[in-house]
Write an enzyme that holds these catalytic residues in place. Sequence first.
Site, PDB file in Angstrom:
ATOM      1  N   GLY A   1       0.981  -1.294  -0.426  1.00 11.74           N
ATOM      2  CA  GLY A   1       0.025  -0.137   0.284  1.00 11.74           C
ATOM      3  C   GLY A   1       0.784   1.384  -0.042  1.00 11.74           C
ATOM      4  N   ASP A   2       2.290   1.244   0.719  1.00  9.58           N
ATOM      5  CA  ASP A   2       2.897   2.417   0.518  1.00  9.58           C
ATOM      6  C   ASP A   2       3.561   2.251  -1.070  1.00  9.58           C
ATOM      7  OD1 ASP A   2       4.679   3.658   2.077  1.00  9.58           O
ATOM      8  OD2 ASP A   2       6.276   2.828   1.226  1.00  9.58           O
ATOM      9  N   ALA A   3       3.768   1.574  -1.795  1.00 13.54           N
ATOM     10  CA  ALA A   3       4.225   1.707  -3.064  1.00 13.54           C
ATOM     11  C   ALA A   3       3.479   2.827  -3.674  1.00 13.54           C
ATOM     12  CB  ALA A   3       4.921   0.609  -2.904  1.00 13.54           C
TER      13      ALA A   3
END
Length: 151
Positions: A27-29
């Site tokens: 999700g961060d990416a």
Amino acid sequence: MRKYFLGEEFTKQDLKQMNPLVLAYIGDAVYEIFIRTYIISKNKDTCVNKLHKKTIQFVKADAQSYFIREIQKYLNEEEIKVFKRGRNTKSNTSAKNASIQDYRMATGFETVIGYLYLLNEDERLEEIMKLVINLYEESSQNEGENHGSKS
């Protein structure tokens, strides 16, 4: 593209069994790619250093914490559960420039983004990204108005 790399698509059951920090990791990416794309679309002739500084305004933990607090009312029941799983999962890493509370909220936010991405819920992902961008633009306008009234 995902299908090529994943082979099979993930089911909701697969993702329920997955460590929430893995969902937050992807999700961060995904979130950063969305935000960088948005920043570039608004700043085509800007140097990379300035693009990076603008991106940080979206991706730092306290910003993500603010965004999830504001958009939580728009999340469905399933997304709320995913968010809480991510927020409440114990992590071995610590917040560098954020409070523990903001860091956990940001982790929950990234968990939702990763969950939707791996489920191929692109329309829903875009809806959430639009909410985030609208919040950012509104807060930027308000900040500009506040700065203008001080002089």
